[in-house]
Scaffold this motif. Sequence first.
Motif, PDB file in Angstrom:
ATOM      1  N   UNK A  25     101.280  71.653  50.904  1.00 53.94           N
ATOM      2  CA  UNK A  25      99.945  71.420  50.352  1.00 53.94           C
ATOM      3  C   UNK A  25      98.963  71.159  51.482  1.00 53.94           C
ATOM      4  N   UNK A  26      97.674  71.311  51.175  1.00 55.64           N
ATOM      5  CA  UNK A  26      96.612  71.140  52.163  1.00 55.64           C
ATOM      6  C   UNK A  26      95.538  70.240  51.544  1.00 55.64           C
ATOM      7  N   UNK A  27      95.063  69.275  52.329  1.00 53.21           N
ATOM      8  CA  UNK A  27      94.183  68.231  51.796  1.00 53.21           C
ATOM      9  C   UNK A  27      92.838  68.254  52.524  1.00 53.21           C
ATOM     10  N   UNK A  28      91.789  67.936  51.772  1.00 51.17           N
ATOM     11  CA  UNK A  28      90.474  67.676  52.360  1.00 51.17           C
ATOM     12  C   UNK A  28      89.996  66.331  51.821  1.00 51.17           C
ATOM     13  N   UNK A  29      89.629  65.430  52.723  1.00 60.14           N
ATOM     14  CA  UNK A  29      89.191  64.096  52.320  1.00 60.14           C
ATOM     15  C   UNK A  29      87.697  63.929  52.567  1.00 60.14           C
ATOM     16  N   UNK A  30      86.962  63.595  51.501  1.00 52.64           N
ATOM     17  CA  UNK A  30      85.568  63.186  51.632  1.00 52.64           C
ATOM     18  C   UNK A  30      85.531  61.662  51.497  1.00 52.64           C
ATOM     19  N   UNK A  31      85.346  60.969  52.596  1.00 53.43           N
ATOM     20  CA  UNK A  31      85.303  59.502  52.555  1.00 53.43           C
ATOM     21  C   UNK A  31      83.852  59.087  52.294  1.00 53.43           C
ATOM     22  N   UNK A  32      83.590  58.622  51.080  1.00 53.33           N
ATOM     23  CA  UNK A  32      82.216  58.439  50.627  1.00 53.33           C
ATOM     24  C   UNK A  32      81.677  57.050  50.920  1.00 53.33           C
ATOM     25  N   UNK A  33      80.382  57.001  51.248  1.00 50.90           N
ATOM     26  CA  UNK A  33      79.646  55.749  51.307  1.00 50.90           C
ATOM     27  C   UNK A  33      79.144  55.396  49.917  1.00 50.90           C
ATOM     28  N   UNK A  34      78.642  54.189  49.756  1.00 46.37           N
ATOM     29  CA  UNK A  34      78.125  53.818  48.436  1.00 46.37           C
ATOM     30  C   UNK A  34      76.904  54.643  48.057  1.00 46.37           C
ATOM     31  N   UNK A  35      76.170  55.168  49.043  1.00 49.93           N
ATOM     32  CA  UNK A  35      74.986  55.973  48.749  1.00 49.93           C
ATOM     33  C   UNK A  35      75.337  57.382  48.288  1.00 49.93           C
ATOM     34  N   UNK A  36      76.656  57.733  48.312  1.00 47.96           N
ATOM     35  CA  UNK A  36      77.073  59.090  47.961  1.00 47.96           C
ATOM     36  C   UNK A  36      77.521  59.221  46.513  1.00 47.96           C
ATOM     37  N   UNK A  37      77.174  58.262  45.667  1.00 44.64           N
ATOM     38  CA  UNK A  37      77.619  58.290  44.269  1.00 44.64           C
ATOM     39  C   UNK A  37      77.092  59.498  43.503  1.00 44.64           C
ATOM     40  N   UNK A  38      76.015  60.115  43.982  1.00 47.89           N
ATOM     41  CA  UNK A  38      75.468  61.293  43.311  1.00 47.89           C
ATOM     42  C   UNK A  38      76.070  62.593  43.792  1.00 47.89           C
ATOM     43  N   UNK A  39      77.247  62.548  44.392  1.00 43.67           N
ATOM     44  CA  UNK A  39      77.903  63.719  44.987  1.00 43.67           C
ATOM     45  C   UNK A  39      77.919  64.921  44.049  1.00 43.67           C
ATOM     46  N   UNK A  40      77.592  66.098  44.591  1.00 44.24           N
ATOM     47  CA  UNK A  40      77.682  67.361  43.871  1.00 44.24           C
ATOM     48  C   UNK A  40      79.148  67.802  43.885  1.00 44.24           C
ATOM     49  N   UNK A  41      79.863  67.586  42.788  1.00 42.30           N
ATOM     50  CA  UNK A  41      81.302  67.845  42.786  1.00 42.30           C
ATOM     51  C   UNK A  41      81.600  69.339  42.850  1.00 42.30           C
ATOM     52  N   UNK A  42      80.792  70.170  42.257  1.00 46.00           N
ATOM     53  CA  UNK A  42      81.043  71.613  42.309  1.00 46.00           C
ATOM     54  C   UNK A  42      80.846  72.150  43.728  1.00 46.00           C
ATOM     55  N   UNK A  43      79.751  71.737  44.369  1.00 45.72           N
ATOM     56  CA  UNK A  43      79.534  72.154  45.750  1.00 45.72           C
ATOM     57  C   UNK A  43      80.619  71.647  46.681  1.00 45.72           C
ATOM     58  N   UNK A  44      81.079  70.425  46.442  1.00 49.22           N
ATOM     59  CA  UNK A  44      82.146  69.867  47.266  1.00 49.22           C
ATOM     60  C   UNK A  44      83.434  70.667  47.094  1.00 49.22           C
ATOM     61  N   UNK A  45      83.784  71.004  45.872  1.00 46.13           N
ATOM     62  CA  UNK A  45      84.997  71.773  45.638  1.00 46.13           C
ATOM     63  C   UNK A  45      84.896  73.177  46.220  1.00 46.13           C
TER      64      UNK A  45
END
Length: 687
Positions: A25-45
């Motif tokens: 398997x292959x992993x990508x980690x987005x370690x978020x700050x508290x200001x990143x709660x509005x993350x665009x999940x589709x763009x991230x994926x």
Amino acid sequence: MSVTARHTDTDAEERVRPGWWDEPFQVFQTNLREIDAGLDVEGTLDAVQEHGANVWLLNVGGILSHYPTALDVQTRNPHLAERPGGDLVGDALTAARRRGVRLLARMDFSKVAPALADAHPEWCFVSPSGERQEFEGLVSVCPSAEYYQRRIFDVLDEVLDRYDVDGFFFNWFGFNEVDYAGRVHGVCHCAACRAGFAEHTGLDRLPDRAGEPGYREWRGYATATINALTTRVRAHIAARRPDAGLILGTAADVLFHEANNAMGRPLWPYATGEAVSALRSAQPGKPVMVNAVAFWDMPYRLADEQPEMLSQYLAQAISRGANPSTYIMGPTDGIAYAGLSAAAAVTRFHRDHRREYTGLAPAAEVGLVRPDPLDDDGRFGTGTAEHRGLLTGLVERHVPFDVVPAGVLEALSVDRFRVLVLPDVPSLSPGAVEALERFVLAGGSLVATGRSGIRADGSVVEWFPGLRVTRVDADRETLKSSYVQLDQSAQVEGAVLVPRPGRHHRLAWRPDAALRHGLVERAPYGPPEKAYGHVPGAEFACGSRRHGAGTVLQLPWTAGTAYHDTRLTRLRDLVVDLVVERLVDRPGGRLPITVDGPEQLEVVVGRSAAGLVVHLLNHSGQRGNGFGPVVPLRDVVLRATGLAGRPARALAGTATVLDDGDDLVVRIATVTELEVVVIEDEGGSRA
């Protein structure tokens, strides 16, 4: 609650639990700050999948919950209120499931908000001076106390009740002797630690910091506490969700290593490969994940790591059978990390060669023991320097090896290796000595350097070539202008000599030991007019002895440390020649895999579903404290003894495969960062 009451179940720690993590398997980690709660999940994926990853590691809970927690032991991210629906984790999981991407929950239970710490001071880390540990408005808690021991299970249950995540990763899961700023706070002195340490060790006083009496016992207590807690967490997750795994330490389903850089820390260029190899040797049935950090050191999270450094982290990881993971801060469209393209190239290579990496396991015939760094007599890293010097030598001489932690020697299988190298290991447990003797009696060869096999009273393990220590040469002035002679010349001048720095335990040898490499005693070295007078000595620096069907070679001198410090290749070859000698000690004996190429080429041998898998890693980009662009290595020739007629191919570049008598020869035009040669066991066609 004491650690003795939560005793470590070794079988439970090491038991392999099958799951999706058994496949590559292959992993990508987005370690978020508290200001990143509005993350665009589709763009991230989109970015995660473009990177080559099929697993997304996302912040979920602990210090800060990225979902609307109802628990009073977590702090809800206040920025969730700005997000439609107010649930980042739920949105991410829905989108990931639609794309067939797995979602891992990143948890961090190392700290709590000040209000929680004020309400529950018994949860907190307490320094030897009685103060709690605070950093950027958060307070460190202690793994011995109730928050870790009970309340984190409430958080896990809430996550498992709400979200069908594929597993958990716990960050900073340990005792906070050092904080984010590198400040040393020392050993925790909270009430739970005081009681647990006393019960675990029988000692009534905790040490304050490393180097003090009782610190080794403290590390034993701390390790037992973390292992016992990890075992409980793993069992809890498995009972609630059998198809969800735990990524953490030795008691988890997936073992973990983070590859990163740090200001002021000298580069150990083989660190990632060494760490993975040690994990695979300690628990061969468990997968490993290596998290490669895209930024340069923790205090500089906005500055990207050198691209070639990221490539090295992940190339070393996959060569030893680990699964690659890339770690960034914030959203994928935020901080500019130039090294991501290099990390993606290795990640996609691993993804695209699934069969070759399925079940990839270590298969070298040489085992290199890694000493416990706490085994030290005043010069920190003495055993470590010996280990690193010998590891470097084996790499440069293209001798494949796997790393074996000293702590798992008691479980050593007699047929796992043909040669085992013990680099200055001063404290072998009785169980380890028994296991090593079984290995030698069954036909294995042991190459021991430095203090290996030498007891504190100067006696030597009974089946070693040495009998007892007659003198220890460790003073720099005493060692100056003394040598070890590598040939049989009757004259010193004109003989092949190497300098003798470091530490040398002179031995009286057993009568049946075969001796070699005479000592040349000190003589004047200056001024030039007085630099003469050396004569061949009557003592020897190396002895060998048959024991059962095997052999022990003992070099009671830190030749590996000397090579680590000087890079004189004759020092390197002194020890590596002993290893090679034992590998080919059979009628018509030859090395199973040989490589004709520059010293900057590392050879790693494993076996997978595809057959014999040989990784060639180009280390020519190593420069000072980092890595830069490699120099392409051309016309590399790999020879596999006795494997003529087998189908073989190179995965990254072009190669010519031919037979030479009984041997298979693979001629590789160019090795850039990485080449992988696969030699199938049967069937297939030549490429």
